[in-house]
Design a protein around this motif. Structure first.
Motif, short mmCIF file in Angstrom:
data_model
loop_
_atom_site.label_atom_id
_atom_site.label_comp_id
_atom_site.label_asym_id
_atom_site.label_seq_id
_atom_site.Cartn_x
_atom_site.Cartn_y
_atom_site.Cartn_z
N LYS A 93 14.57 -2.01 2.33
CA LYS A 93 13.51 -1.27 1.63
C LYS A 93 12.54 -2.24 0.96
O LYS A 93 11.32 -2.06 1.01
CB LYS A 93 14.12 -0.33 0.59
N ILE A 94 13.11 -3.28 0.33
CA ILE A 94 12.25 -4.29 -0.31
C ILE A 94 11.41 -5.00 0.74
O ILE A 94 10.20 -5.23 0.55
CB ILE A 94 13.11 -5.30 -1.09
N ALA A 95 12.04 -5.34 1.89
CA ALA A 95 11.33 -6.05 2.96
C ALA A 95 10.22 -5.19 3.55
O ALA A 95 9.14 -5.69 3.88
CB ALA A 95 12.31 -6.45 4.05
N GLU A 96 10.47 -3.88 3.67
CA GLU A 96 9.44 -2.98 4.23
C GLU A 96 8.24 -2.89 3.29
O GLU A 96 7.09 -2.87 3.74
CB GLU A 96 10.05 -1.60 4.48
N ILE A 97 8.53 -2.84 1.99
CA ILE A 97 7.42 -2.82 1.02
C ILE A 97 6.64 -4.14 1.09
O ILE A 97 5.40 -4.15 1.11
CB ILE A 97 7.97 -2.60 -0.41
N GLU A 98 7.39 -5.27 1.17
CA GLU A 98 6.74 -6.58 1.26
C GLU A 98 5.93 -6.70 2.54
O GLU A 98 4.82 -7.25 2.54
CB GLU A 98 7.80 -7.68 1.19
N LEU A 99 6.48 -6.15 3.64
CA LEU A 99 5.77 -6.21 4.92
C LEU A 99 4.47 -5.43 4.86
O LEU A 99 3.44 -5.88 5.38
CB LEU A 99 6.68 -5.65 6.03
N ARG A 100 4.50 -4.27 4.21
CA ARG A 100 3.27 -3.47 4.06
C ARG A 100 2.25 -4.22 3.20
O ARG A 100 1.05 -4.24 3.52
CB ARG A 100 3.58 -2.11 3.44
N ARG A 111 -4.06 -11.90 -5.00
CA ARG A 111 -3.11 -11.16 -4.17
C ARG A 111 -2.20 -12.12 -3.42
O ARG A 111 -1.01 -11.86 -3.24
CB ARG A 111 -3.85 -10.25 -3.20
N ALA A 112 -2.76 -13.22 -2.95
CA ALA A 112 -1.95 -14.24 -2.26
C ALA A 112 -0.91 -14.82 -3.22
O ALA A 112 0.26 -14.99 -2.84
CB ALA A 112 -2.85 -15.34 -1.71
N ARG A 113 -1.34 -15.12 -4.44
CA ARG A 113 -0.39 -15.67 -5.42
C ARG A 113 0.71 -14.67 -5.74
O ARG A 113 1.87 -15.06 -5.92
CB ARG A 113 -1.14 -16.07 -6.70
N ALA A 114 0.38 -13.38 -5.79
CA ALA A 114 1.39 -12.35 -6.06
C ALA A 114 2.43 -12.28 -4.94
O ALA A 114 3.59 -11.92 -5.17
CB ALA A 114 0.71 -10.99 -6.22
N LEU A 115 2.01 -12.66 -3.74
CA LEU A 115 2.93 -12.70 -2.60
C LEU A 115 3.58 -14.08 -2.45
O LEU A 115 4.25 -14.34 -1.45
CB LEU A 115 2.18 -12.34 -1.31
N ALA A 116 3.35 -14.96 -3.44
CA ALA A 116 3.89 -16.32 -3.43
C ALA A 116 3.42 -17.08 -2.19
O ALA A 116 4.18 -17.81 -1.55
CB ALA A 116 5.42 -16.30 -3.50
#
Length: 441
Positions: free
Chosen positions: A160-167, A190-195
């Motif tokens: 579930k976490i991965a699906e949210i991250e993928l979206r 936004r890039a920084r929020a995604l590390a």
């Protein structure tokens, strides 16, 4: 007095309750998959491996008593045998009970128990338990079957976490390549929020699968298209993480890769090698033929859009060029990509065929080499004497042949514009692989 069978069942029950208690505690403590894998490996005194549905490794754990040399032997065994075993037993593991295997390698007998990990109707992956020279008992199997259920809980949460991250990654990449952001700082945040470090030099890669619908129809028990794309993205991301890092998402029927570079001047050969590795992996794991277009270098935010479209254009050009491989880039098309990037390849091909189709057909039907003669004549700037010497023909014989060529193509070779058009048509046919002519020097 207790019967031996009752004592064995009680021992199995106690061990199952023990591992259940340990793994539940890890779940409640918020332990990640690696922590749960290590706990199970220690409890079973063995190696435990978790793979996703595509057989890519997610986590591996070893008991503390396992020596360094034995760990290396197990890793070697897994690197050589894991994908093969998982693919061979995938159907039975998904559909029925666990599978026991035994393999000889390096003087050791590797006993392995493979279980499918499920959550409701969703297949999440595989749990493998590996021991060297020690077989599994019925009690061991009972313990593992109990542990699988709790691993499914952990994987479901991770999924579930991965699906949210993928979206989130998909939305980020889509906005980045389409420049749908209010200002540079917003997309950087936004890039920084995604590390993710978007300030590094990059290239955008675009991957496409040949006949995706056919792939779905011929795969036994194949997931629907969105699930297959997610599976592909996860597998390609794993491949990318092993070599270069980066970010992957899917958009419609294409997969988009952001690949960081060491420097703006980094050679493209590294990316071609990486692309071929991904293509080979997808062919092996999914039975699919993939093509990858490599975009131009990105040194600033606005370049990502240009890189994306140049990668797509490379794929488009390559579609019409039968001599090109499955990895394509503007660099390999040389200067000809400049005009091919602004004109549809099909229009270029039709242009060349309209000019030279009759000559090519004549050569084929009469086993002549008029096209080669024309190529040499144009290359030597319409110099009859030099051309005659090059093709070892008399001047009078060449003049006769040139008149014949003029009649077939219906054009005057003494017209400078006609000569230019015919030379351009020959270059186009060379790019499309239809006729082998002299390479420009």
């Amino acid at each position: 007095m207790d019967k031996p069978g009752n004592s064995l069942r009680e021992a199995e029950l106690r061990r199952s309750l023990d591992i259940n208690g340990l793994l539940v505690k890890r779940l409640l403590d918020g332990s990640d998959l690696d922590g749960m894998t290590a706990t199970l490996a220690e409890f079973m005194n063995c190696c435990v491996l978790i793979s996703d549905a595509g057989t890519s490794f997610l986590s591996i754990g070893f008991a503390g008593d396992i020596t360094v040399s034995l760990k290396d032997a197990i890793r070697t065994f897994l690197s050589e045998a894991d994908v093969t075993n998982a693919k061979n037993f995938a159907y039975s593991i998904r559909a029925a009970s666990p599978v026991l295997t035994s393999d000889e390698q390096g003087g050791l007998t590797f006993n392995r128990l493979i279980c499918g990990i499920r959550s409701d109707n969703d297949f999440l992956g595989y749990l493998s338990v590996i021991r060297a020279n020690v077989p599994f008992t019925d009690e061991d199997q009972s313990v593992i079957l109990n542990a699988v259920g709790l691993m499914a809980v952990r994987l479901s949460q991770d999924k579930k976490i991965a699906e949210i991250e993928l979206r989130l990654k998909g939305n980020f990449i889509e906005d980045l390549i389409s420049t749908h952001y209010t200002d540079p700082e917003s997309i950087m945040n936004r890039a920084r929020a995604l590390a993710y470090n978007i300030s590094l030099p990059h290239r955008v890669l675009v991957a496409e699968i040949e006949n995706l619908k056919h792939l779905l129809s011929r795969r036994s028990g194949a997931p629907e298209s969105p699930k297959l794309k997610i599976e592909l993205v996860k597998s390609i991301q794993n491949q990318l993480n092993q070599v270069a890092g980066g970010m992957v998402s899917h958009h419609n029927d294409e997969i988009i890769l952001l690949v960081p570079l060491e420097a703006v001047s980094a050679p493209i050969s590294r990316l071609k090698t990486l692309s071929q590795r991904i293509i080979d992996f997808v062919a092996d794991q999914f039975g699919a033929k993939m093509y990858i277009g490599i975009g131009n270098v990105c040194s600033e935010l606005s370049d990502f859009s240009k890189s994306y479209f140049s990668a797509k254009k490379s794929l488009e050009i390559g579609t019409y060029m039968i001599t090109e491989g499955q990895v394509r880039s503007f660099e390999q098309f040389s200067i000809h990509a400049l005009f091919m990037s602004t004109i549809k390849p099909a229009e270029l091909y039709n242009y060349a065929r309209n000019l030279l189709g009759g000559l090519l057909t004549y050569d084929e039907e009469h086993h002549t080499e008029f096209t080669k003669t024309l190529q040499e004549f144009l290359y030597l700037r319409n110099n009859v004497e030099k051309t005659a010497r090059t093709i070892n023909m008399s001047v009078s014989g060449l003049k006769y042949r040139l008149k014949k060529i003029e009649k077939i193509v219906g054009l005057d070779l003494q017209d400078y514009k006609v000569s230019f058009d015919l030379q351009l048509a020959l270059i186009i046919l060379q790019l499309f692989g239809e006729y082998r002519i002299r390479n420009p020097e």
